[in-house]
Design an enzyme around this catalytic site. Structure first.
Site, PDB file in Angstrom:
ATOM      1  N   HIS A 119      29.339  37.845  26.170  1.00  0.00           N
ATOM      2  CA  HIS A 119      28.685  37.507  27.232  1.00  0.00           C
ATOM      3  C   HIS A 119      28.565  38.525  28.412  1.00  0.00           C
ATOM      4  O   HIS A 119      28.001  38.168  29.616  1.00  0.00           O
ATOM      5  CB  HIS A 119      29.683  36.455  27.996  1.00  0.00           C
ATOM      6  CG  HIS A 119      30.840  36.764  28.516  1.00  0.00           C
ATOM      7  ND1 HIS A 119      31.744  36.930  27.826  1.00  0.00           N
ATOM      8  CD2 HIS A 119      31.023  36.997  29.939  1.00  0.00           C
ATOM      9  CE1 HIS A 119      33.021  37.415  28.764  1.00  0.00           C
ATOM     10  NE2 HIS A 119      32.443  37.421  29.894  1.00  0.00           N
TER      11      HIS A 119
HETATM   12  C1  UD1 Z   1      31.333  35.076  35.126  1.00  0.00           C
HETATM   13  C2  UD1 Z   1      32.135  36.457  35.484  1.00  0.00           C
HETATM   14  C3  UD1 Z   1      32.685  37.309  34.347  1.00  0.00           C
HETATM   15  C4  UD1 Z   1      33.614  36.453  33.536  1.00  0.00           C
HETATM   16  C5  UD1 Z   1      32.648  35.307  33.010  1.00  0.00           C
HETATM   17  C6  UD1 Z   1      33.747  34.327  32.046  1.00  0.00           C
HETATM   18  C7  UD1 Z   1      31.266  37.348  37.803  1.00  0.00           C
HETATM   19  C8  UD1 Z   1      30.449  38.312  38.386  1.00  0.00           C
HETATM   20  N1  UD1 Z   1      31.388  37.271  36.331  1.00  0.00           N
HETATM   21  O1  UD1 Z   1      30.398  35.709  34.158  1.00  0.00           O
HETATM   22  O2  UD1 Z   1      33.585  38.221  34.982  1.00  0.00           O
HETATM   23  O3  UD1 Z   1      34.044  37.350  32.174  1.00  0.00           O
HETATM   24  O4  UD1 Z   1      32.298  34.454  34.317  1.00  0.00           O
HETATM   25  O5  UD1 Z   1      33.043  33.482  31.342  1.00  0.00           O
HETATM   26  O6  UD1 Z   1      31.961  36.658  38.333  1.00  0.00           O
HETATM   27  N2  UD1 Z   1      25.629  29.179  33.708  1.00  0.00           N
HETATM   28  C9  UD1 Z   1      25.294  28.100  32.986  1.00  0.00           C
HETATM   29  N3  UD1 Z   1      26.506  26.856  33.081  1.00  0.00           N
HETATM   30  C10 UD1 Z   1      27.594  27.414  33.565  1.00  0.00           C
HETATM   31  C11 UD1 Z   1      28.019  28.499  34.211  1.00  0.00           C
HETATM   32  C12 UD1 Z   1      26.956  29.544  34.179  1.00  0.00           C
HETATM   33  O7  UD1 Z   1      24.286  27.530  32.533  1.00  0.00           O
HETATM   34  O8  UD1 Z   1      28.606  26.491  33.755  1.00  0.00           O
HETATM   35  C13 UD1 Z   1      24.735  30.331  33.189  1.00  0.00           C
HETATM   36  C14 UD1 Z   1      23.772  30.267  34.443  1.00  0.00           C
HETATM   37  O9  UD1 Z   1      22.452  30.759  33.921  1.00  0.00           O
HETATM   38  C15 UD1 Z   1      24.450  31.578  35.278  1.00  0.00           C
HETATM   39  C16 UD1 Z   1      24.682  32.418  33.958  1.00  0.00           C
HETATM   40  O10 UD1 Z   1      25.228  31.523  33.124  1.00  0.00           O
HETATM   41  O11 UD1 Z   1      23.290  32.221  35.945  1.00  0.00           O
HETATM   42  C17 UD1 Z   1      25.800  33.308  34.591  1.00  0.00           C
HETATM   43  O12 UD1 Z   1      26.921  32.698  35.207  1.00  0.00           O
HETATM   44  P1  UD1 Z   1      27.914  33.444  35.983  1.00  0.00           P
HETATM   45  O13 UD1 Z   1      29.181  32.732  36.638  1.00  0.00           O
HETATM   46  O14 UD1 Z   1      27.166  34.103  37.308  1.00  0.00           O
HETATM   47  O15 UD1 Z   1      28.432  34.918  35.457  1.00  0.00           O
HETATM   48  P2  UD1 Z   1      29.080  34.951  33.900  1.00  0.00           P
HETATM   49  O16 UD1 Z   1      28.275  35.664  33.112  1.00  0.00           O
HETATM   50  O17 UD1 Z   1      29.642  33.540  33.526  1.00  0.00           O
HETATM   51  N1  UDP Z   2      37.029  30.405  25.376  1.00  0.00           N
HETATM   52  C1  UDP Z   2      37.173  29.399  25.227  1.00  0.00           C
HETATM   53  N2  UDP Z   2      35.950  28.880  24.471  1.00  0.00           N
HETATM   54  C2  UDP Z   2      34.982  29.483  24.250  1.00  0.00           C
HETATM   55  C3  UDP Z   2      34.814  30.952  24.497  1.00  0.00           C
HETATM   56  C4  UDP Z   2      36.194  31.602  25.168  1.00  0.00           C
HETATM   57  O1  UDP Z   2      38.091  28.479  25.450  1.00  0.00           O
HETATM   58  O2  UDP Z   2      33.676  29.089  23.533  1.00  0.00           O
HETATM   59  C5  UDP Z   2      38.439  30.902  26.227  1.00  0.00           C
HETATM   60  C6  UDP Z   2      38.942  32.025  25.574  1.00  0.00           C
HETATM   61  O3  UDP Z   2      40.372  31.799  25.365  1.00  0.00           O
HETATM   62  C7  UDP Z   2      38.766  33.402  26.189  1.00  0.00           C
HETATM   63  C8  UDP Z   2      38.542  32.612  27.777  1.00  0.00           C
HETATM   64  O4  UDP Z   2      37.667  31.583  27.398  1.00  0.00           O
HETATM   65  O5  UDP Z   2      40.111  33.993  26.406  1.00  0.00           O
HETATM   66  C9  UDP Z   2      37.850  33.799  28.681  1.00  0.00           C
HETATM   67  O6  UDP Z   2      36.763  33.637  28.841  1.00  0.00           O
HETATM   68  P1  UDP Z   2      35.638  34.658  28.807  1.00  0.00           P
HETATM   69  O7  UDP Z   2      35.392  35.493  27.399  1.00  0.00           O
HETATM   70  O8  UDP Z   2      34.321  33.847  29.183  1.00  0.00           O
HETATM   71  O9  UDP Z   2      35.872  35.568  30.058  1.00  0.00           O
HETATM   72  P2  UDP Z   2      36.579  36.951  30.156  1.00  0.00           P
HETATM   73  O10 UDP Z   2      38.033  36.883  29.563  1.00  0.00           O
HETATM   74  O11 UDP Z   2      35.913  38.223  29.411  1.00  0.00           O
HETATM   75  O12 UDP Z   2      36.440  37.237  31.612  1.00  0.00           O
END
Ligand code: UD1
Ligand code: UDP
Length: 353
Positions: free
Chosen positions: A202
């Site tokens: 991601h």
């Molecule tokens: C965010 C964090 C990242 C973390 C990740 C965990 C920042 C800058 N990034 O990244 O550090 O590792 O969360 O998963 O804070 N979206 C949906 N539904 C949701 C949420 C997001 O559709 O419930 C989609 C939207 O298109 C959005 C994109 O995902 O624009 C990215 O979401 P965002 O929260 O901005 O960043 P993440 O990539 O999730």
């Molecule tokens: N995770 C989950 N379901 C999924 C993918 C991830 O429950 O489909 C959990 C998993 O335990 C992971 C945590 O979400 O450690 C953190 O998620 P993510 O990888 O999005 O964030 P990061 O740790 O890179 O910030």
């Protein structure tokens, strides 16, 4: 004490679950959800699986550019803090919700505790690296999961308030491992234990660029393993936009994101894990599953030094080689604490009173 905990993204619900449970025994916690993650599968399912109390405030900020998202959070968090007037604010990890929470609180002169302080990738193109550096420098209590994190802070001249407490994600994994083992997701998906590779991807650098995402997906196609891939919404959007999700063979199983217990169940039974996630690298390590990290660097150096994590980048050939041939050779250390990080955090917080 009255503590405001600020969460917003999937990994923060998991981390807060550990602390919240201990904090609420003696203190009052007000839980603020920024709304950064809002899909049921990215938010609600974690509150259910981990039995986290419902948020007292949901700021419903949603998705947007970094500036828009962080700016909206700042405004709305400030309003909550001004009305609640807590003794301290807790922020978690390195997301935009962490940055906004820390900044809003410190400008109001409210002490900030940062859970998972001191992590560094030394890669400033990652949004998380910027969020961490700023959050650490404005925090009063810095709760470090590893000695590496403590050392990173010392090198930046941050010494006061720095505490090595262990990793709250280890606390959570230990607490829920037994429940996870009872989940039937592996058989429900027609999989056998050690019969698949679990993948998550991601990071913006990996999924926002067609060529890089294509290179990773090609490795999943060529590694001759069943690859189970719960897809983050950012990745789903890009797979569709880049036309990469059509005509995939049966060996690559794209799933919706799963809840924490199902995810742990998938980790525990996997042959290997391939990921760019911070949390998932650690979970693989906790359960003794070899991890192939799809990045050029990692914040979790202990997993590499102990021989359980191969950091291979995003080239197809390197990923395929690691999925086929990487085998851990070291014994695991106690680098992530003793499973009681949350207790230590709460005790230190209470010392502010
Ligand atoms: C965010 C964090 C990242 C973390 C990740 C965990 C920042 C800058 N990034 O990244 O550090 O590792 O969360 O998963 O804070 N979206 C949906 N539904 C949701 C949420 C997001 O559709 O419930 C989609 C939207 O298109 C959005 C994109 O995902 O624009 C990215 O979401 P965002 O929260 O901005 O960043 P993440 O990539 O999730
Ligand atoms: N995770 C989950 N379901 C999924 C993918 C991830 O429950 O489909 C959990 C998993 O335990 C992971 C945590 O979400 O450690 C953190 O998620 P993510 O990888 O999005 O964030 P990061 O740790 O890179 O910030």
């Amino acid at each position: 004490m009255k503590i405001v905990s600020i969460v917003g993204a999937r990994p923060q619900f998991i981390k807060a679950a550990a602390v919240s449970r201990v904090l609420r025994r003696r203190d009052t916690e007000i839980l603020v959800h920024t709304g950064q993650h809002y899909d049921e599968s990215m938010s609600d399912v974690f509150f259910q699986a981990l039995e986290i109390p419902l948020p007292d405030y949901n700021l419903e900020v949603g998705s947007g550019s970094h500036a828009r998202q962080t700016g909206e959070m700042l405004v709305r968090i400030e309003e909550v803090l001004a009305s609640v007037r807590p003794d301290a604010v807790l922020v978690y990890g390195d997301t935009n919700s962490t940055l906004a929470g820390g900044l809003a609180a410190s400008k109001l002169h409210i002490p900030v505790g940062h859970v998972e302080a001191g992590l560094r990738s030394f890669n400033r193109t990652m949004p998380e690296e910027l969020n961490r550096v700023v959050a650490d420098h404005l925090s009063n209590l810095l709760f470090c999961p590893t000695q590496t994190a403590v050392d990173n802070l010392h090198r930046e001249g941050v010494v006061k308030g720095v505490h090595l407490v262990g990793d709250v994600m280890y606390d959570v994994a230990l607490t829920h491992a037994q429940q996870a083992r009872k989940r039937d997701i592996v058989s429900r998906l027609g999989l056998t234990p050690q019969g698949y590779v679990l993948a998550t991807v991601h990071r913006p650098a990996n999924v926002d660029d067609r060529e890089t995402l294509g290179s990773i997906l090609k490795a999943f196609l060529e590694c001759e393993e069943i690859v189970v891939f719960p897809v983050h919404p950012r990745t789903r959007k890009n797979l569709t936009q880049f036309n990469l999700d059509r005509g995939l063979p049966k060996s690559v199983r794209l799933l919706e994101p799963v809840d924490y217990l199902d995810f742990l169940a998938l980790v525990i039974s996997a042959k290997k894990v391939a990921t760019d996630s911070g949390g998932v690298q650690k979970e693989a390590y906790f359960f003794g599953i070899p991890c192939v990290t799809l990045r050029d660097e990692t914040e979790w150096m202990e997993t590499v030094e102990d021989g359980w994590n191969a950091v291979v980048g995003t080239q197809t050939a390197d990923i395929v080689d690691a999925i086929r041939n990487f085998n851990p050779h070291g014994t695991k250390s106690k680098s992530f604490g003793d499973g009681h990080a949350a207790e230590k955090i709460v005790k230190l917080l209470e010392s502010l009173a």
